[in-house]
Each structure stands twice: as structure tokens, then as C-alpha cells.
Design a protein around this motif. Structure first.
Motif, mmCIF file in Angstrom:
data_model
loop_
_atom_site.group_PDB
_atom_site.id
_atom_site.type_symbol
_atom_site.label_atom_id
_atom_site.label_comp_id
_atom_site.label_asym_id
_atom_site.label_seq_id
_atom_site.Cartn_x
_atom_site.Cartn_y
_atom_site.Cartn_z
ATOM 1 N N MET A 1 9.012 42.953 43.156
ATOM 2 C CA MET A 1 9.776 44.167 43.417
ATOM 3 C C MET A 1 8.867 45.381 43.252
ATOM 4 O O MET A 1 8.099 45.477 42.302
ATOM 5 C CB MET A 1 10.958 44.268 42.442
ATOM 6 C CG MET A 1 11.852 45.484 42.682
ATOM 7 S SD MET A 1 13.229 45.555 41.510
ATOM 8 C CE MET A 1 14.090 44.035 41.926
ATOM 9 N N THR A 2 8.951 46.315 44.185
ATOM 10 C CA THR A 2 8.125 47.522 44.121
ATOM 11 C C THR A 2 8.615 48.449 43.014
ATOM 12 O O THR A 2 9.804 48.725 42.900
ATOM 13 C CB THR A 2 8.164 48.274 45.463
ATOM 14 O OG1 THR A 2 7.629 47.423 46.474
ATOM 15 C CG2 THR A 2 7.343 49.555 45.396
ATOM 16 N N ARG A 3 7.693 48.920 42.209
ATOM 17 C CA ARG A 3 7.990 49.871 41.135
ATOM 18 C C ARG A 3 7.245 51.169 41.418
ATOM 19 O O ARG A 3 6.220 51.173 42.080
ATOM 20 C CB ARG A 3 7.543 49.331 39.774
ATOM 21 C CG ARG A 3 7.971 47.910 39.490
ATOM 22 C CD ARG A 3 9.443 47.787 39.262
ATOM 23 N NE ARG A 3 9.803 46.467 38.752
ATOM 24 C CZ ARG A 3 11.041 46.079 38.478
ATOM 25 N NH1 ARG A 3 12.050 46.924 38.673
ATOM 26 N NH2 ARG A 3 11.280 44.863 38.024
ATOM 27 N N ARG A 4 7.758 52.263 40.889
ATOM 28 C CA ARG A 4 7.014 53.522 40.970
ATOM 29 C C ARG A 4 6.352 53.717 39.607
ATOM 30 O O ARG A 4 7.025 53.927 38.597
ATOM 31 C CB ARG A 4 7.931 54.700 41.299
ATOM 32 C CG ARG A 4 7.130 55.942 41.700
ATOM 33 C CD ARG A 4 7.935 56.845 42.618
ATOM 34 N NE ARG A 4 7.052 57.805 43.274
ATOM 35 C CZ ARG A 4 6.958 59.078 42.899
ATOM 36 N NH1 ARG A 4 7.680 59.533 41.893
ATOM 37 N NH2 ARG A 4 6.138 59.895 43.540
ATOM 38 N N ALA A 23 -1.467 49.142 43.203
ATOM 39 C CA ALA A 23 -1.193 49.308 44.629
ATOM 40 C C ALA A 23 -1.336 47.977 45.351
ATOM 41 O O ALA A 23 -0.570 47.665 46.275
ATOM 42 C CB ALA A 23 -2.137 50.345 45.228
ATOM 43 N N LEU A 25 -0.538 45.189 44.242
ATOM 44 C CA LEU A 25 0.657 44.400 43.950
ATOM 45 C C LEU A 25 1.885 44.957 44.654
ATOM 46 O O LEU A 25 2.993 44.453 44.481
ATOM 47 C CB LEU A 25 0.902 44.363 42.430
ATOM 48 C CG LEU A 25 -0.142 43.601 41.612
ATOM 49 C CD1 LEU A 25 0.089 43.826 40.121
ATOM 50 C CD2 LEU A 25 -0.090 42.107 41.937
ATOM 51 N N GLY A 26 1.679 46.033 45.417
ATOM 52 C CA GLY A 26 2.779 46.599 46.184
ATOM 53 C C GLY A 26 3.529 47.721 45.511
ATOM 54 O O GLY A 26 4.550 48.189 46.012
ATOM 55 N N HIS A 27 3.034 48.198 44.362
ATOM 56 C CA HIS A 27 3.719 49.276 43.654
ATOM 57 C C HIS A 27 3.371 50.635 44.250
ATOM 58 O O HIS A 27 2.275 50.830 44.808
ATOM 59 C CB HIS A 27 3.343 49.268 42.170
ATOM 60 C CG HIS A 27 3.767 48.020 41.452
ATOM 61 N ND1 HIS A 27 5.058 47.564 41.465
ATOM 62 C CD2 HIS A 27 3.062 47.129 40.705
ATOM 63 C CE1 HIS A 27 5.147 46.446 40.750
ATOM 64 N NE2 HIS A 27 3.943 46.168 40.289
ATOM 65 N N ASP A 28 4.281 51.570 44.120
ATOM 66 C CA ASP A 28 4.055 52.958 44.510
ATOM 67 C C ASP A 28 3.417 53.653 43.304
ATOM 68 O O ASP A 28 4.044 53.754 42.248
ATOM 69 C CB ASP A 28 5.389 53.605 44.886
ATOM 70 C CG ASP A 28 5.228 55.056 45.301
ATOM 71 O OD1 ASP A 28 4.091 55.476 45.565
ATOM 72 O OD2 ASP A 28 6.237 55.777 45.345
ATOM 73 N N ASP A 48 9.379 54.534 37.155
ATOM 74 C CA ASP A 48 9.861 53.355 36.428
ATOM 75 C C ASP A 48 9.036 53.067 35.178
ATOM 76 O O ASP A 48 9.574 52.671 34.144
ATOM 77 C CB ASP A 48 9.821 52.123 37.342
ATOM 78 C CG ASP A 48 10.760 52.244 38.519
ATOM 79 O OD1 ASP A 48 11.963 52.481 38.299
ATOM 80 O OD2 ASP A 48 10.288 52.129 39.670
ATOM 81 N N GLY A 120 -0.703 44.689 35.810
ATOM 82 C CA GLY A 120 0.467 44.294 36.589
ATOM 83 C C GLY A 120 1.479 43.541 35.748
ATOM 84 O O GLY A 120 2.691 43.824 35.797
ATOM 85 N N GLU A 124 5.536 44.681 34.411
ATOM 86 C CA GLU A 124 6.750 43.876 34.541
ATOM 87 C C GLU A 124 7.380 43.588 33.181
ATOM 88 O O GLU A 124 8.601 43.625 33.015
ATOM 89 C CB GLU A 124 6.438 42.564 35.263
ATOM 90 C CG GLU A 124 6.066 42.749 36.726
ATOM 91 C CD GLU A 124 7.130 43.507 37.494
ATOM 92 O OE1 GLU A 124 8.333 43.234 37.292
ATOM 93 O OE2 GLU A 124 6.771 44.386 38.299
#
Length: 256
Positions: A1-4, A23, A25-28, A48, A120, A124
Motif C-alpha cells: 500500500m502506498t504511504r505518504r 520511492a 517501494l512505491g511510497h509518495d 502517514d 521500508g 510498515e
């Protein structure tokens, strides 16, 4: 899940290293270089997790509490430099004997990160703690965090992932302190720089999950023996002993 995720870091090289990982891992990811910028971003909304490594960490954490920040904080607890700056890696900075820096009284769940290459996982896990709120689930996470903190004193080169809002006295009160110390020392003999240690919780049990352990059958047997004294068990997840789960029974009845 994308987190900011907000990286609060005044060292550009470290900030870039963290940003690249998150980034990827797809996070903003957004970056701030001062406490004022951190609070401004949080008040603007949408953050977040704050990854915090500033000279005034304590003040920033108090300000985050005052701002009623509902996410989690990952506190960088190591001295590090990237390879092109010399590849310096020093042991994590720990608190005084028998204690741990905690954000519990400040109302913001926090996790201390000892290895920047695992940011990362840290993001989480601290979110898991923040979302747990209060009650038994939060207490179980706190106990897992305490195991991580104590173990980090014996194996300072490893990554300890786990929220740090609990106190060492919880474990000492619920397990035989001598037997528990023997277990920690045994585990420290098979982990080191390059190993990864994470905590899992399930009811009144905590599992110390190790990957990248040294191939040392005798040392691994010492872990198994010390666990048996505690009433726990060792589960190998790698035939060579490089990955295992040390399941420690930890009752919450003595929680303070």
C-alpha cells in the motif's frame, strides 16, 4: 500500500538514500530539512509516517504530539554514511542501561531504526503500532518492541524492527531474567552486521525472526537450548540455519 512518508533529514546524502528506498517501494516521499518544515507538512495533512533524523528530534516529537499527528515516527538511531563518502557504519546509539527512549508519553508511536537499508520495513511496522491504538494489541506490540530493544544491546550491528514504546521492565517481569539474558546472548552469537531481525507477535507470544544468520551449528544449538529453558521453541526456516524463528512465550499479566 502506498504511504505518504516525510523524511526529516538535514544530511542530503542520507535523505537521498532513504528517499530512493521508499520511492522504490512505491511510497509518495517528501523531504524536510528542519523541524519547522516537518510540522508545516504535517499540519497541511496527508502524512502517514515521519522518518526523523534532526538535531532537535525530541522537540520535533513533542511538536508532533501537540499537532495531534495520527501517524507514526521512525527515529534514525545510527551514524551512517553512503559508500561514496567512505561507507561508514557505526553501531546504533542506545539509551542508558535498563531503559529506552520512548514516545509513549508524548502520544506518538515511535520505532528506532538501526539500519537505514530497512527503512521500508520500519515504515510498515510503525504504522501497525499507530493503527493498533490502545488495548491488548498495542501492549503485545510493546512487548515485541522491548525484545527488540534489549536484543539490540547485544547485537548492535543488526537491524531491530519493532515499535519502541515499551520498557525493558516488562520482559524482566514476565520472564526469568537470567534465562532471558542467556537467550539474548545466544542469539547475538549468530547475528551481526548484514543480519535482519524482526519481531512478530501472536497473543502472549513473541517470535524473534532472524534471516542472514551466521552458519554456526553450535551457536544455533545454544539458541535452541536457551529457548527450551524459557519454555519456547526454535523453528528453522532454512536448512543451513541462516533463517529461523525463536518463539518466546511472553505473558502480559505483569504489564505495568
Amino acid at each position: 500500500m502506498t504511504r505518504r512518508v516525510l523524511i526529516a533529514e538535514d544530511d542530503g546524502a542520507v535523505a537521498a538514500h532513504l528517499e530512493q528506498q521508499l520511492a522504490g517501494l512505491g511510497h509518495d516521499v517528501v523531504v524536510a530539512a528542519s523541524g519547522g518544515e516537518v510540522i508545516g507538512q504535517v499540519l497541511a495533512g496527508g502524512i502517514d509516517v515521519v522518518v526523523l533524523d534532526l538535531p532537535d528530534n525530541d522537540r520535533v516529537r513533542r511538536d508532533l504530539s501537540a499537532a495531534e499527528f495520527g501517524g507514526g515516527v521512525v527515529v534514525i538511531d545510527t551514524v551512517w554514511a553512503p559508500e561514496h563518502l567512505g561507507g561508514v557504519r557505526l553501531p546504533p546509539i542506545t539509551g542508558d542501561e535498563g531503559g529506552t527512549t520512548s514516545a509513549a508519553d508524548e502520544g506518538v508511536p515511535a520505532l528506532h531504526l538501526h539500519d537505514l537499508d530497512h527503512v521500508g520495513e520500519a515504515v510498515e511496522q510503525v504504522l501497525e503500532l499507530a493503527q493498533a491504538g490502545s488495548g491488548v494489541e498495542r501492549e503485545e506490540l510493546d512487548v515485541a518492541a522491548t525484545v527488540a530493544y534489549v536484543l539490540s544491546r547485544y547485537a548492535p550491528g543488526t537491524h531491530m524492527a519493532g515499535p519502541t514504546t515499551g520498557g525493558v521492565q516488562v520482559i524482566v517481569a514476565t520472564l526469568d531474567p537470567v534465562a532471558f539474558e542467556e537467550f539474548l546472548v545466544a542469539v547475538s552469537e549468530v547475528v551481526g552486521v548484514g543480519s535482519s531481525v524482526r519481531l512478530e507477535h501472536d497473543g502472549g507470544k513473541v517470535a524473534v525472526v532472524v534471516t542472514g544468520a551466521r552458519r554456526d551449528p553450535a551457536a544455533l544449538e545454544a539458541v535452541r537450548t536457551s529457548l527450551a529453558v524459557l519454555g519456547g521453541r526454535l523453528v528453522l526456516t532454512d536448512e543451513h540455519g541462516e533463517a529461523f524463528s525463536a518463539q518466546v512465550p511472553v505473558g502480559l499479566s505483569a504489564w505495568e
